[in-house]
Design a protein around this motif. Structure first.
Motif, PDB file in Angstrom:
ATOM      1  N   GLY A  29       0.809  -1.213   0.000  1.00  0.00           N
ATOM      2  CA  GLY A  29       0.000   0.000   0.000  1.00  0.00           C
ATOM      3  C   GLY A  29       0.840   1.260   0.000  1.00  0.00           C
ATOM      4  O   GLY A  29       0.554   2.221  -0.729  1.00  0.00           O
ATOM      5  N   LEU A  30       1.901   1.265   0.804  1.00  0.00           N
ATOM      6  CA  LEU A  30       2.759   2.443   0.861  1.00  0.00           C
ATOM      7  C   LEU A  30       3.533   2.638  -0.443  1.00  0.00           C
ATOM      8  O   LEU A  30       3.790   3.778  -0.856  1.00  0.00           O
ATOM      9  N   GLN A  31       3.899   1.564  -1.104  1.00  0.00           N
ATOM     10  CA  GLN A  31       4.580   1.711  -2.390  1.00  0.00           C
ATOM     11  C   GLN A  31       3.670   2.349  -3.437  1.00  0.00           C
ATOM     12  O   GLN A  31       4.146   3.069  -4.315  1.00  0.00           O
ATOM     13  N   ARG A  32       2.362   2.107  -3.339  1.00  0.00           N
ATOM     14  CA  ARG A  32       1.439   2.660  -4.327  1.00  0.00           C
ATOM     15  C   ARG A  32       1.227   4.156  -4.157  1.00  0.00           C
ATOM     16  O   ARG A  32       1.204   4.900  -5.136  1.00  0.00           O
ATOM     17  N   ALA A  33       0.999   4.589  -2.905  1.00  0.00           N
ATOM     18  CA  ALA A  33       0.565   5.975  -2.722  1.00  0.00           C
ATOM     19  C   ALA A  33       1.167   6.662  -1.509  1.00  0.00           C
ATOM     20  O   ALA A  33       0.922   7.855  -1.316  1.00  0.00           O
ATOM     21  N   VAL A 194      -5.894  12.374  -2.056  1.00  0.00           N
ATOM     22  CA  VAL A 194      -4.563  11.781  -2.139  1.00  0.00           C
ATOM     23  C   VAL A 194      -4.202  11.579  -3.599  1.00  0.00           C
ATOM     24  O   VAL A 194      -5.057  11.219  -4.422  1.00  0.00           O
ATOM     25  N   TYR A 195      -2.929  11.804  -3.936  1.00  0.00           N
ATOM     26  CA  TYR A 195      -2.458  11.642  -5.313  1.00  0.00           C
ATOM     27  C   TYR A 195      -1.633  10.360  -5.443  1.00  0.00           C
ATOM     28  O   TYR A 195      -0.789  10.049  -4.598  1.00  0.00           O
ATOM     29  N   SER A 196      -1.906   9.605  -6.496  1.00  0.00           N
ATOM     30  CA  SER A 196      -1.064   8.472  -6.863  1.00  0.00           C
ATOM     31  C   SER A 196      -0.884   8.483  -8.369  1.00  0.00           C
ATOM     32  O   SER A 196      -1.716   9.028  -9.121  1.00  0.00           O
ATOM     33  N   GLU A 202      -7.667  11.548  -5.865  1.00  0.00           N
ATOM     34  CA  GLU A 202      -8.901  10.862  -5.498  1.00  0.00           C
ATOM     35  C   GLU A 202      -9.231  11.159  -4.041  1.00  0.00           C
ATOM     36  O   GLU A 202      -8.344  11.429  -3.225  1.00  0.00           O
ATOM     37  N   ASP A 203     -10.543  11.134  -3.733  1.00  0.00           N
ATOM     38  CA  ASP A 203     -10.952  11.281  -2.338  1.00  0.00           C
ATOM     39  C   ASP A 203     -10.408  10.126  -1.520  1.00  0.00           C
ATOM     40  O   ASP A 203     -10.517   8.962  -1.926  1.00  0.00           O
ATOM     41  N   ALA A 204      -9.831  10.418  -0.374  1.00  0.00           N
ATOM     42  CA  ALA A 204      -9.308   9.360   0.485  1.00  0.00           C
ATOM     43  C   ALA A 204     -10.468   8.561   1.075  1.00  0.00           C
ATOM     44  O   ALA A 204     -11.445   9.149   1.556  1.00  0.00           O
ATOM     45  N   PRO A 205     -10.399   7.231   1.034  1.00  0.00           N
ATOM     46  CA  PRO A 205     -11.471   6.428   1.642  1.00  0.00           C
ATOM     47  C   PRO A 205     -11.623   6.755   3.120  1.00  0.00           C
ATOM     48  O   PRO A 205     -10.651   7.071   3.807  1.00  0.00           O
ATOM     49  N   TRP A 227       9.217   3.787  -0.569  1.00  0.00           N
ATOM     50  CA  TRP A 227       7.877   4.294  -0.306  1.00  0.00           C
ATOM     51  C   TRP A 227       7.835   5.784  -0.649  1.00  0.00           C
ATOM     52  O   TRP A 227       8.616   6.572  -0.117  1.00  0.00           O
ATOM     53  N   PRO A 228       6.935   6.211  -1.518  1.00  0.00           N
ATOM     54  CA  PRO A 228       6.822   7.640  -1.809  1.00  0.00           C
ATOM     55  C   PRO A 228       6.148   8.380  -0.666  1.00  0.00           C
ATOM     56  O   PRO A 228       5.213   7.857  -0.041  1.00  0.00           O
ATOM     57  N   SER A 229       6.618   9.569  -0.381  1.00  0.00           N
ATOM     58  CA  SER A 229       5.942  10.431   0.585  1.00  0.00           C
ATOM     59  C   SER A 229       4.549  10.748   0.043  1.00  0.00           C
ATOM     60  O   SER A 229       4.393  11.150  -1.111  1.00  0.00           O
ATOM     61  N   GLY A 230       3.520  10.531   0.861  1.00  0.00           N
ATOM     62  CA  GLY A 230       2.142  10.620   0.366  1.00  0.00           C
ATOM     63  C   GLY A 230       1.731  12.049   0.041  1.00  0.00           C
ATOM     64  O   GLY A 230       1.571  12.885   0.932  1.00  0.00           O
ATOM     65  N   ARG A 231       1.526  12.335  -1.245  1.00  0.00           N
ATOM     66  CA  ARG A 231       1.118  13.679  -1.668  1.00  0.00           C
ATOM     67  C   ARG A 231      -0.392  13.829  -1.459  1.00  0.00           C
ATOM     68  O   ARG A 231      -1.177  12.962  -1.848  1.00  0.00           O
ATOM     69  N   HIS A 232      -0.797  14.942  -0.863  1.00  0.00           N
ATOM     70  CA  HIS A 232      -2.206  15.114  -0.540  1.00  0.00           C
ATOM     71  C   HIS A 232      -2.567  16.588  -0.451  1.00  0.00           C
ATOM     72  O   HIS A 232      -1.697  17.460  -0.460  1.00  0.00           O
TER      73      HIS A 232
END
Length: 293
Positions: A29-33, A194-196, A202-205, A227-232
């Motif tokens: 999950g962290l690798q994705r977003a 959150v951006y991926s 997309e709206d965060a669940p 792991w990418p730093s989560g852009r939001h």
């Protein structure tokens, strides 16, 4: 389809293959977003609701009262509207963010006056809302295992902040600066996105009782960019919900201020050749970047 995984971490405590499965889901999950939604965490949601209610009492006070507790960005106290533009951290010049915050942190004095002034200043508690200190102490006792900071963010309605300017957000697009962020949030039309690479914005669940977890720039660096730093970002008040009023509890797990961070090398890390950095130097540079003026 969402890029943001929901992980029940209560399975971790079973050990064995169940714990291995949780670790693999978190890693994927962290690798994705750089973001996941966590259930089964055991944090008392009634306590979180009580912190939110007490913080609303504080935010409802007149500005001249809140000004008694005013501090600059990075300080411990009230950070008023117009102080931050988080988009600046990624080079996007936006109007100031449409929010106010009550900021807190660890008070673990080092004995070095300059270090303590920046990283371990005493917390300031509003006399007008005496319950807030006790509730936050109880909440952070459930949350903390390391050096920490915490923001209680208030996103007021249009009737308070006015119509958003073009390109203005409640919090502009950015990544967090440190290690791990744990967010207890309210759902809303002008809420968290959150951006991926896979899904774009997309709206965060959201689901009742869940916590939203993302990693910051320092952990991205530490992981060798595995792991990418989560852009939001947090959207401005929306036309169909102009009077929406939201409060988020944002808990930041941090490495010690003087920790030397040595990035993981391949094959676990994604890239090689990243130099070690000191945690405080890395984060301070980013805090300075978002300060308006």
């Amino acid at each position: 389809m969402t890029a943001i995984a929901t992980v029940d971490i209560s399975r971790w405590y079973a050990g064995g293959t169940e714990a291995d499965a949780v670790a693999a889901e978190v890693d994927a999950g962290l690798q994705r977003a750089g973001f996941i939604v966590v259930t089964g965490h055991g944090v008392d949601q009634g306590l979180a609701a009580a912190v939110r209610a007490a913080s609303r009492e504080f935010f409802a006070l007149p500005d001249e009262v809140k000004q008694r507790y005013s501090v600059p960005v990075g300080g411990h106290g009230w950070i008023g509207p117009g102080a931050e533009a988080n988009g600046y951290a990624e080079g996007t010049e936006t109007p100031p963010d449409l929010k106010e915050s009550f900021s807190l942190g660890a008070e673990t004095s080092t004995g070095d006056p300059e270090v303590d002034r920046i990283w371990f200043a005493p917390n300031v508690w509003p006399a007008e809302v005496p319950a807030l200190q006790t509730l936050v102490d109880q909440y952070t006792a459930q949350m903390r295992r390391a050096t920490w900071t915490m923001n209680i963010n208030h996103y007021p309605p249009v009737s308070v902040v006015g119509e958003p300017e073009p390109g203005q957000f409640r919090i502009g697009p950015h990544t967090d600066f440190g290690t791990v962020t744990v967010l207890d949030r309210e759902p809303g039309a002008g809420g968290l996105q959150v951006y991926s690479d896979a899904e774009g914005w997309e709206d965060a669940p959201w689901e009742p009782g869940a916590l939203t977890v993302n990693i910051g720039d320092l952990l991205e660096y530490w992981s060798g960019r595995r792991w990418p730093s989560g852009r939001h970002r947090v959207l401005p008040p929306q036309p169909h919900a102009p009077e929406e009023d939201l409060v988020s509890l944002i808990y930041f797990y941090e490495a010690n201020h003087d920790a030397l961070i040595t990035p993981l090398q391949p094959p676990i890390g994604a890239v090689s050749g990243l130099a070690p950095v000191v945690s405080a130097d890395f984060i301070k540079e980013r805090l300075d970047a978002i300060t308006v003026g």
